[in-house]
Design a protein around this motif. Sequence first.
Motif, PDB file in Angstrom:
ATOM      1  N   UNK A 156      -9.906   6.714   3.689  1.00 20.32           N
ATOM      2  CA  UNK A 156      -9.892   6.671   5.152  1.00 20.32           C
ATOM      3  C   UNK A 156      -8.549   6.167   5.667  1.00 20.32           C
ATOM      4  N   UNK A 157      -8.011   5.140   5.025  1.00 18.75           N
ATOM      5  CA  UNK A 157      -6.711   4.604   5.439  1.00 18.75           C
ATOM      6  C   UNK A 157      -5.585   5.600   5.189  1.00 18.75           C
ATOM      7  N   UNK A 158      -5.634   6.290   4.068  1.00 19.62           N
ATOM      8  CA  UNK A 158      -4.593   7.271   3.758  1.00 19.62           C
ATOM      9  C   UNK A 158      -4.603   8.421   4.757  1.00 19.62           C
ATOM     10  N   UNK A 159      -5.787   8.872   5.143  1.00 24.82           N
ATOM     11  CA  UNK A 159      -5.869   9.936   6.143  1.00 24.82           C
ATOM     12  C   UNK A 159      -5.372   9.445   7.498  1.00 24.82           C
ATOM     13  N   UNK A 160      -5.697   8.197   7.842  1.00 31.15           N
ATOM     14  CA  UNK A 160      -5.202   7.633   9.099  1.00 31.15           C
ATOM     15  C   UNK A 160      -3.682   7.561   9.094  1.00 31.15           C
ATOM     16  N   UNK A 187      -5.512   0.705  13.799  1.00 35.91           N
ATOM     17  CA  UNK A 187      -6.110  -0.545  13.353  1.00 35.91           C
ATOM     18  C   UNK A 187      -6.985  -0.250  12.143  1.00 35.91           C
ATOM     19  N   UNK A 188      -6.974  -1.159  11.168  1.00 35.90           N
ATOM     20  CA  UNK A 188      -7.817  -0.995   9.986  1.00 35.90           C
ATOM     21  C   UNK A 188      -8.668  -2.221   9.743  1.00 35.90           C
ATOM     22  N   UNK A 200      -6.872 -11.270   1.691  1.00 31.92           N
ATOM     23  CA  UNK A 200      -5.458 -10.949   1.474  1.00 31.92           C
ATOM     24  C   UNK A 200      -5.309  -9.531   0.924  1.00 31.92           C
ATOM     25  N   UNK A 201      -6.137  -9.182  -0.055  1.00 32.61           N
ATOM     26  CA  UNK A 201      -6.072  -7.827  -0.616  1.00 32.61           C
ATOM     27  C   UNK A 201      -6.388  -6.778   0.447  1.00 32.61           C
ATOM     28  N   UNK A 202      -7.387  -7.054   1.282  1.00 35.60           N
ATOM     29  CA  UNK A 202      -7.731  -6.110   2.339  1.00 35.60           C
ATOM     30  C   UNK A 202      -6.628  -5.952   3.360  1.00 35.60           C
ATOM     31  N   UNK A 203      -5.999  -7.061   3.730  1.00 36.83           N
ATOM     32  CA  UNK A 203      -4.880  -6.991   4.675  1.00 36.83           C
ATOM     33  C   UNK A 203      -3.722  -6.192   4.089  1.00 36.83           C
ATOM     34  N   UNK A 204      -3.434  -6.426   2.821  1.00 33.00           N
ATOM     35  CA  UNK A 204      -2.348  -5.693   2.160  1.00 33.00           C
ATOM     36  C   UNK A 204      -2.645  -4.199   2.136  1.00 33.00           C
ATOM     37  N   UNK A 212      -0.151  -1.726   4.089  1.00 29.83           N
ATOM     38  CA  UNK A 212       0.545  -0.743   3.253  1.00 29.83           C
ATOM     39  C   UNK A 212       0.408   0.659   3.821  1.00 29.83           C
ATOM     40  N   UNK A 213      -0.692   0.911   4.525  1.00 30.31           N
ATOM     41  CA  UNK A 213      -0.904   2.216   5.160  1.00 30.31           C
ATOM     42  C   UNK A 213      -0.282   2.300   6.547  1.00 30.31           C
TER      43      UNK A 213
END
Length: 297
Positions: free
Chosen positions: A53-57, A67-68, A86-90, A94-95
């Motif tokens: 989902x993030x890559x498509x966004x 916003x993610x 922290x991992x989720x924010x990264x 990153x996207x």
Amino acid sequence: MSAILLPMNSATEPDWQGFRDHISRTVSAGLVPAINMDTGYANLINEDQRQQALELAQEVCNGTPFVGGVFVGDQPGDSFNFDAYRCGMDQVTAAGGTPIIFQSYGLTGQADEDIVEAYRQIGQHVEEYLAFELGQMFAPFGKIYSLEVYQQLLGIPSCVGAKHSSLNRELEWQRLAIRDEHRPDFKVLTGNDLAIDMVMYGSDYLLGLSTFAPEEFARRDEMWEKGDPSFYELNDVLQYLGCFAFRNPVPAYKHSAAQFLHLRQWINKPLTFPGSPTRPDSDLPILEDILQRLSSC
């Protein structure tokens, strides 16, 4: 800001093309898409789906803001898991997105001073993020903070706004007063889909309802900005849709969204993600009537 529905082709297969098209439709309307929110089944999707989902966004937005959601799945009694946040924010940054911090049992189960300290810790890791108050009608790990906690969030420079989803006007008005007094640039993002006219009182928005009709929401916003009295008629129809779609059980609004987007021929199937509550087919004539009303506004 508009939370993007994750449509489904089957019980196990997301409709990624429909999802991509809906992000594009939202950006074209002038709204900021919000990915992996409650509307995108943030607490139900797996990590591969979250990443896709993030890559498509990232691909569709192509440098424009989005916003993610940062979701940490835990259990009652668990400790605050900063490493998972922290991992989720990264993953979001990153996207190219701005993280919005979902609550969790570990976050909201703390004492007030520890909740504020957790947000400070989050703010030391990213340049900019959004907080999120979520009423328990949406999720059992949610919490609406005290006004003292809320005011302290405004003192964290990297926390640039907060989505407020209590479905209570008075609580949101209180937050607007604190914002106006202490940090006028802080965004109070209404999540009150039963009171979308909160923009009249100074709120911005990050709504699930706007995923039903991004162009109509953008047109409504432009009418308000220009002082066009047609704002009220269009807002009334959109609010009628919100009151119908967000009735109990509230999380079933996502199935209402799928039904509505399917009626608009924007997605392939009127399905919801497994584990999310559903609406009856008897809703369809009402949704069709609302769609016709929107087309005449």
